[in-house]
Design a protein around this motif. Structure first.
Motif, short mmCIF file in Angstrom:
data_model
loop_
_atom_site.label_atom_id
_atom_site.label_comp_id
_atom_site.label_asym_id
_atom_site.label_seq_id
_atom_site.Cartn_x
_atom_site.Cartn_y
_atom_site.Cartn_z
N ARG A 49 46.27 -58.87 -3.95
CA ARG A 49 45.93 -58.96 -2.53
C ARG A 49 44.42 -59.08 -2.36
NH1 ARG A 49 49.67 -57.74 1.34
NH2 ARG A 49 48.08 -58.75 2.61
N ASP A 105 50.61 -52.63 -2.07
CA ASP A 105 49.33 -53.27 -1.80
C ASP A 105 48.11 -52.36 -1.99
OD1 ASP A 105 51.25 -54.64 0.77
OD2 ASP A 105 50.50 -55.78 -0.94
N VAL A 106 48.18 -51.13 -1.44
CA VAL A 106 47.00 -50.27 -1.48
C VAL A 106 47.40 -48.85 -1.88
CG1 VAL A 106 45.04 -49.36 -0.16
CG2 VAL A 106 46.01 -51.58 0.43
N HIS A 146 54.47 -55.45 -7.51
CA HIS A 146 54.07 -56.63 -6.74
C HIS A 146 54.35 -56.46 -5.25
CE1 HIS A 146 57.97 -58.56 -5.80
NE2 HIS A 146 58.36 -57.90 -6.86
N THR A 147 55.08 -55.38 -4.86
CA THR A 147 55.30 -55.15 -3.43
C THR A 147 54.38 -54.06 -2.89
OG1 THR A 147 57.03 -53.50 -3.88
CG2 THR A 147 57.74 -55.78 -3.58
N SER A 149 53.86 -56.20 5.56
CA SER A 149 52.73 -57.03 5.15
C SER A 149 51.71 -56.20 4.38
CB SER A 149 52.05 -57.63 6.38
OG SER A 149 52.97 -58.38 7.12
N ALA A 150 51.56 -54.92 4.76
CA ALA A 150 50.66 -54.04 4.02
C ALA A 150 51.40 -52.76 3.68
CB ALA A 150 49.42 -53.71 4.87
N ASP A 163 42.92 -60.71 -0.24
CA ASP A 163 42.56 -60.67 1.19
C ASP A 163 42.29 -59.23 1.63
OD1 ASP A 163 45.83 -60.59 2.80
OD2 ASP A 163 45.29 -60.12 0.72
N LEU A 164 43.18 -58.32 1.24
CA LEU A 164 43.00 -56.91 1.59
C LEU A 164 41.77 -56.34 0.89
CD1 LEU A 164 46.54 -55.29 1.53
CD2 LEU A 164 44.99 -55.45 3.47
N SER A 169 42.39 -53.26 7.64
CA SER A 169 43.25 -54.14 6.85
C SER A 169 43.36 -55.55 7.41
CB SER A 169 44.67 -53.55 6.80
OG SER A 169 45.22 -53.54 8.11
N VAL A 214 43.10 -51.31 -4.55
CA VAL A 214 43.85 -52.40 -3.95
C VAL A 214 44.47 -53.24 -5.06
CG1 VAL A 214 43.72 -54.43 -2.45
CG2 VAL A 214 42.22 -52.47 -2.03
N ASN A 215 45.73 -53.59 -4.91
CA ASN A 215 46.41 -54.44 -5.87
C ASN A 215 45.67 -55.78 -5.96
OD1 ASN A 215 48.25 -55.99 -7.36
ND2 ASN A 215 50.00 -54.90 -6.50
#
Lengths: 97, 300, 524
Positions: C456, C442-443, C439-440, C411-412, C458-459, C271, C452-453
């Motif tokens: 994100r 991530d995966v 929206h909160t 953060s994740a 980056d993720l 991650s 993955v949302n």
């Protein structure tokens, strides 16, 4: 196909379905279903049971089903097994469809 | 080169919950069983369940094998008729003792393939030897049919036939393993080892896997998903092995470009067996690399 | 004027103001200092009441008031039932109950609701017969569902005023210094951290402690100081130790859960947040807990240590801490006896309250400091909204808990769930009840792939370039439906039986009464 006796197949394990088949002379296909996913898949389960029977030209049976989240292929398999046990003949059912 | 068969996950054929999920654990193959794990009263149910499941479920890239009852049992014929029509990747014959048994199975499948409009030879065979006679006949069995892709050992029945029992170091299986390996190699097919039943003994299992890999086996039957990673880890080449294999393949490519007949690397001659072994190492490496978890854990 | 020691004191002094002459009494008569009544600060006053009923009377409980409880005793709690029985016997009615959560053992509440003793409930979760009863429309006013952080926020801000808090405490001295364990004796009902109870004790108008272990003064260390306590009742037992805490939480053996957990550990490792000093929170069971096992291997391999772990502390987390792989433990709830032992003995294992843990009004709350949180889900939809409270049949069966708090703060935020449970897909077009907004989240990690949302990127990039099996969430939904078919939507009645509040107190979703089939038999 002549239904001689009650045919039973399947278990009460998760992802399985228990099928009891009895003769229902002249009364058509009756299905009594108890399912862990009644609301979400009850209609589909009943459809698969009926369809499997109709494809075997079976018209007058009483089916009691206890479902624990079986997939369609499992339902078909258990219905066909119960049917062949009820008719007491090892049908080459796999040749159909 | 052929498909990898490092792990063959054994799945009782009358268990819908296990049948539908068998392929998610990442084994190279799965084996849906109609034989020893199914009681006599349920042979018909298991047959129908495996048949319907094969026709409907998508197993992705996992190889699907079905272990049927032998043709000399009351259930074998019906098993073949049903299962061959469901088009598994292969059928496993239990308790094979003679090459004639293999030929009989081969002919029956050919018939069914013709009737179903399948290209002939699509459905493969694996023969399992589980008795002294079977082991003695291993090479003849292994060469009895073009469909055969592997020969396997069934230890439980074998040690009973040998009038002994299974032990930790497996000495009682030495003769069988040796014969089966020799037969497999001479016939050019896979050699597959037997199950290890104590799923909680990870150390003992790892030891056995290392032993059979060193002996030369291509894979092992497993009974629990927990065993899969252990086998794959043992079969994953070390960084050193991969490096060497890459250099060998590179040397071959260079030599071919230059049109050289004799190839050498670091002062040693590279001949065919070395190239084949290098190719196999890289195949195993690729398979391991596809599994993210193993990549990070590669031991040096 | 002459004061109590015979000195002549002026009535006022310029620049200082009016003066109150000294009188020969022992304590101050003023009501001040955060509204704490004089009663609490009087050292001479006896706080131990003869019975629960006596304490209720002395606390001045009236019809319509709000009372609160904590859920640190989980399914071994006796306190709620004891107190409600006493309240019912006293003929008090229309009470608003505000526990931090409820369990199967609290099904006697059904009777109290039917008899008008309980008018309204605010809780983080419902289970067992109570949950079924509420889903079947037992209550006229919908149950309000709060997250742990949201409850703490509501209490601290004054939005929810607790008239009387009834808090079961495993150790307590006669002045009211209380704790979730004792360092001097083995408290039978020890539960470790009293994180949820501490907030109630701090802000409730009246605080009644109920204990089965009265010890000598001073009971140190204490999670609840005597200055917050009004009354103490001593009873034979405040809970069933077997229901409060097991010896140690076990790792699951379920191969599917292990597969998911392994994949989740891979996700964390790839991650970008898996660095020395990172922080972590996991769930207390199943795949969510098993992630720790696989993550540990990677931590050892790459020589990465976690700075702290938050939660929900289990024996697995304690093991990593004692191994030196996790620096500090912030504990709002101790899940098993190993965790309790650790809280007692390890100096970097620290008790925190729910406000510190997760209140959104607390900008720097612990949940907001998290790098990674691993959470479960009953359902997740194409927008990544998560449902952890209503089952596939629409019946309430879980709790909001710290889910939405930690998802927002970390953060994740990683959700672990099987792609399909039985014949029910986990990924749906729309979840039946939104607890945690997409929206909160991530995966999503399932046994058959990761999603993955899209917010994100980056993720997404990190996970994809690590070779992990990343799909779109639509693809995962299709995968599930290919196997099981598409479920019909749940049938509801019109009545609203539950209101879900997001951690900031806003209304995020509601729960309707389930429409039962003709064959359905009530089992309560």
């Amino acid at each position: 196909m002549k239904i001689h006796q009650t045919g039973i197949a399947g278990t009460l394990e998760s992802s399985d379905i228990t099928i009891h088949i009895e003769a229902n002379e002249g009364k058509g296909i009756w299905i009594e279903l108890k399912s862990t996913v009644e609301n979400q898949f009850g209609k589909q389960i009943r459809y698969i049971i009926k369809d499997t029977l109709q494809k075997q030209d079976v018209t007058d049976v009483f089916v009691r089903a206890i479902d624990k989240g079986a997939l369609d292929c499992t339902i078909r398999a258990r219905v066909l097994t119960a049917l062949s046990r009820a008719a007491n003949c090892s049908l080459k059912l796999w040749e159909v469809k | 080169m052929g498909r990898l068969r490092r792990t063959m996950l054994y799945v009782p054929g009358n268990n819908p919950g296990m049948i539908r999920d068998a392929h998610i654990y990442g084994s190279d193959s799965i084996m849906l069983d109609l034989e020893d794990s199914i009681s006599i009263k349920e042979k018909d149910a298991a047959r129908m369940l495996v048949y319907q499941s094969l026709k409907t479920l998508d197993y992705g890239n996992t190889e699907v094998i079905v272990r049927v009852n032998g043709l000399n049992s009351p259930f074998g014929r019906d098993d073949f008729e049903a299962i061959a029509r469901a088009k598994p990747d292969g059928i496993r014959l239990p308790k094979t003792e003679t090459p004639e048994e293999v030929q009989e199975a081969d002919e029956l499948i050919t018939q069914i393939e013709r009737q179903s409009g399948l290209e002939q030879g699509t459905i493969k065979l694996i023969a399992a030897v589980e008795s002294a006679l079977g082991v003695i006949n291993a090479f003849r069995i292994a060469t009895a049919s073009k469909r055969l892709i592997g020969i396997a050992i069934g230890a439980e029945d074998f040690v009973t036939d040998m009038r002994t029992s299974r032990s930790a170091d497996g000495i009682e299986l030495l003769a069988a393993r040796g014969q089966v390996l020799l037969a497999a190699r001479a016939a050019g097919i896979d050699a597959l080892d037997t199950v290890f039943s104590d799923i909680n003994d990870e150390e003992g299992f790892t030891r056995e896997v290392k032993l059979i890999k060193q002996m030369g086996f291509d894979g092992k039957s497993i009974i629990n998903p927990r065993q899969i990673d252990i086998v794959h880890r043992v079969f994953t080449p070390t960084n050193e092995e991969v490096g060497k294999a890459s250099r060998i393949m590179e040397a071959i490519r260079e030599a071919e470009k230059k049109g050289l007949g004799v190839i050498s690397l670091e002062g040693k001659m590279i001949d065919k067996p070395i190239v084949e072994r290098a190719g196999r190492v890289l195949e195993l490496y690729d398979a391991a690399a596809k599994n993210y978890a193993l990549r990070g854990d590669r031991h040096a | 004027m002459l004061n109590g020691v015979g000195r002549d004191i002026p009535n006022e002094i310029y620049g200082i103001g009016g003066l109150r002459p000294y009188e020969k009494t022992i304590c101050s008569q003023r009501n001040d200092m955060n509204g704490m009544s004089v009663y609490k600060k009087n050292p001479g006053r006896k706080k131990v009441a003869a019975s629960i009923q006596e304490a209720i009377k002395a606390a001045g409980l009236r019809d319509g008031m709000t009372i609160s409880f904590h859920h640190h005793f989980r399914n071994g709690d006796y306190v709620v039932n004891m107190v409600m029985e006493a309240i019912a016997a006293m003929g008090i009615k229309d009470i608003v109950i505000f526990p931090s959560s409820l369990s199967d053992i609290h099904s006697p509440l059904i009777g109290h609701i039917k008899n008008g003793v309980v008018k309204r409930i605010e809780t983080s979760g419902l289970r067992g017969a109570m949950a079924h009863a509420v889903s079947d429309g037992l209550m006229d006013i919908p149950v309000v569902i709060n997250s742990h952080g949201g409850r703490a926020r509501a209490i601290a801000s004054g939005e929810m005023q607790i008239d009387v808090a009834f808090l079961g405490v495993p150790s307590c001295d006669p002045c009211g210094n209380a704790n979730g364990y004792s360092l001097e004796n083995s408290a039978a009902s020890e539960c470790g951290s009293l994180g949820y109870a501490k907030v109630d004790a701090q802000y409730a108008k009246k605080v009644v402690l109920i204990t089965d272990n009265l010890v000598g003064y001073p009971n140190v260390p204490f999670g609840i100081p005597e200055s917050q306590v009004d009354y103490i009742v001593v009873v034979d037992s405040i809970g069933d130790p077997k229901g409060i805490a097991s010896g140690a939480t076990r790792y699951t053996n379920n191969p599917k859960d292990l597969l998911i957990a392994k994949c989740a550990a891979d996700v964390i490792a790839a991650s970008g947040y898996f660095n020395d000093g990172f922080s972590l929170q996991t769930g207390s069971g199943g795949a969510s807990l098993a992630v720790t096992r696989f993550l540990r291997e990677k931590m050892l391999e790459r020589n990465i240590k976690a700075g702290f772990a938050l939660g929900g502390i289990t024996s697995q987390i304690v093991e990593l801490h004692e191994e030196g792989l996790i620096g500090k433990l912030l504990d709002v709830q101790s899940f098993d006896l190993r965790a309790v032992q650790s809280l007692k003995n390890n100096r970097f294992h620290y008790q925190i309250d729910a406000e510190y843990y997760a209140s959104p009004d607390n900008e720097g709350c612990a949940a907001h400091q998290l790098d990674v949180v691993v959470l479960s889900a009953l359902e997740i939809d194409l927008d990544f909204n998560v449902n952890v409270i209503t089952g596939s049949d629409g019946v309430i069966m879980g709790a909001s808990g710290g889910h939405s708090d930690t998802a927002a703060g970390a953060s994740a935020a990683i959700i672990v769930a099987p792609l399909v449970r039985g014949r029910m897909p986990t990924v749906l077009e729309k979840v039946n009840t939104v607890i945690t907004p997409g929206h909160t989240v991530d995966v999503l990690v399932t046994d058959q792939g990761i999603a993955v949302n899209p917010i994100r990127q980056d993720l997404l990039y990190n996970l994809k370039s690590s070779g992990l099996p990343v799909y779109s969430i639509e693809e995962l939904k299709e995968k599930a439906e290919k196997v099981v078919g598409r479920p019909e939507p749940i049938l509801w009645e019109d009545k609203i039986v539950g209101l879900v509040k997001y951690r900031d107190g806003s209304a995020i979703d509601f729960i309707r009464q389930v429409k039962r089939s003709k064959e359905y038999e009530r089992r309560y």
